[in-house]
Design a protein around this motif. Structure first.
Motif, short mmCIF file in Angstrom:
data_model
loop_
_atom_site.label_atom_id
_atom_site.label_comp_id
_atom_site.label_asym_id
_atom_site.label_seq_id
_atom_site.Cartn_x
_atom_site.Cartn_y
_atom_site.Cartn_z
N ILE A 62 0.84 -1.20 0.00
CA ILE A 62 0.00 0.00 0.00
C ILE A 62 0.88 1.25 0.00
O ILE A 62 0.68 2.17 -0.79
CB ILE A 62 -0.97 0.00 1.21
CG1 ILE A 62 -2.05 -1.06 0.99
CG2 ILE A 62 -1.59 1.38 1.41
CD1 ILE A 62 -2.93 -1.30 2.22
N SER A 63 1.86 1.27 0.88
CA SER A 63 2.76 2.42 0.98
C SER A 63 3.52 2.63 -0.33
O SER A 63 3.59 3.75 -0.84
CB SER A 63 3.74 2.21 2.14
OG SER A 63 4.63 3.30 2.22
N THR A 64 4.06 1.54 -0.86
CA THR A 64 4.82 1.64 -2.12
C THR A 64 3.91 2.13 -3.25
O THR A 64 4.30 3.00 -4.03
CB THR A 64 5.43 0.27 -2.48
OG1 THR A 64 6.30 -0.13 -1.43
CG2 THR A 64 6.21 0.34 -3.78
N SER A 65 2.70 1.61 -3.31
CA SER A 65 1.75 2.00 -4.37
C SER A 65 1.37 3.47 -4.24
O SER A 65 1.30 4.20 -5.24
CB SER A 65 0.49 1.13 -4.32
OG SER A 65 0.81 -0.21 -4.57
N GLN A 66 1.11 3.91 -3.02
CA GLN A 66 0.76 5.32 -2.79
C GLN A 66 1.91 6.24 -3.20
O GLN A 66 1.69 7.28 -3.83
CB GLN A 66 0.37 5.56 -1.34
CG GLN A 66 -0.97 4.96 -0.98
CD GLN A 66 -1.28 5.03 0.51
OE1 GLN A 66 -0.37 5.06 1.36
NE2 GLN A 66 -2.57 5.01 0.83
N HIS A 67 3.13 5.86 -2.84
CA HIS A 67 4.29 6.67 -3.23
C HIS A 67 4.47 6.67 -4.74
O HIS A 67 4.81 7.71 -5.33
CB HIS A 67 5.56 6.15 -2.53
CG HIS A 67 5.57 6.40 -1.06
ND1 HIS A 67 6.14 5.53 -0.17
CD2 HIS A 67 5.07 7.41 -0.31
CE1 HIS A 67 5.99 5.99 1.05
NE2 HIS A 67 5.35 7.13 1.00
N ALA A 68 4.25 5.53 -5.36
CA ALA A 68 4.38 5.45 -6.82
C ALA A 68 3.33 6.33 -7.49
O ALA A 68 3.65 7.09 -8.43
CB ALA A 68 4.22 4.00 -7.29
N ILE A 69 2.09 6.29 -7.02
CA ILE A 69 1.03 7.13 -7.58
C ILE A 69 1.40 8.60 -7.44
O ILE A 69 1.26 9.39 -8.38
CB ILE A 69 -0.33 6.82 -6.90
CG1 ILE A 69 -0.80 5.43 -7.29
CG2 ILE A 69 -1.37 7.88 -7.26
CD1 ILE A 69 -1.96 4.90 -6.45
#
Length: 161
Positions: A62-69
């Motif tokens: 979730i954290s990685t995806s949010q940062h990527a977005i």
């Protein structure tokens, strides 16, 4: 000096390159959003089963995806708001377009001048035809056809009787 075609090709290449970059970051952002959705679903499953390893993995995703977005959105904003050329390049481009336009306009002016000369020649020929026809009509009316318009001596003698 660059032609319109060369300038257009250069502009299209720059624009297309920018659009490809934008498309790439949009696709990456969409992929990160799908990954975020999956990670949220995995987090719910991990909470339901009290699986700490799955829970930690889902939180990390979730954290990685949010940062990527966030990162991809910043790149998109930058690409969509930053000019593709510097101010100097823009000024050079404007100069190249003006020079190409002036060159083409000069060529068209030369063609136009030739056509105007040809039209003048045609107008002169037409005027000469008109004057020749007028001259021939005068000759026909006053010199040749005078016989048909004046009474003959014989016609005069008949009318006196």
């Amino acid at each position: 000096m660059k032609t319109f075609e060369e300038i257009e090709a250069e502009l299209i290449n720059q624009k297309d390159g920018n659009l490809l970059e934008i498309e790439k970051f949009k696709n990456n952002k969409e992929k990160a959003e799908r990954t975020l959705k999956i990670a949220n679903e995995e987090l719910i499953k991990a909470e339901e089963t009290a699986d700490l390893v799955a829970y930690d993995k889902a939180k990390g995703n979730i954290s990685t995806s949010q940062h990527a977005i966030e990162l991809y959105q910043k790149q998109l904003d930058k690409l969509e708001s930053t000019p593709l050329v510097t101010k100097d390049d823009y000024n050079q481009l404007v100069s190249d377009i003006e020079k190409a336009a002036d060159k083409l306009q000069d060529e068209l002016n030369i063609k136009g001048a030739k056509l105007m000369a040809e039209l003048k020649s045609l107008a002169d020929e037409s005027n000469a035809v008109y004057h020749k026809a007028d001259e021939l009509l005068r000759i026909a009316q006053y010199d040749v056809c005078l016989l048909y318009t004046s009474p003959s001596p014989r016609d005069r003698t008949r009318s006196r009787m």
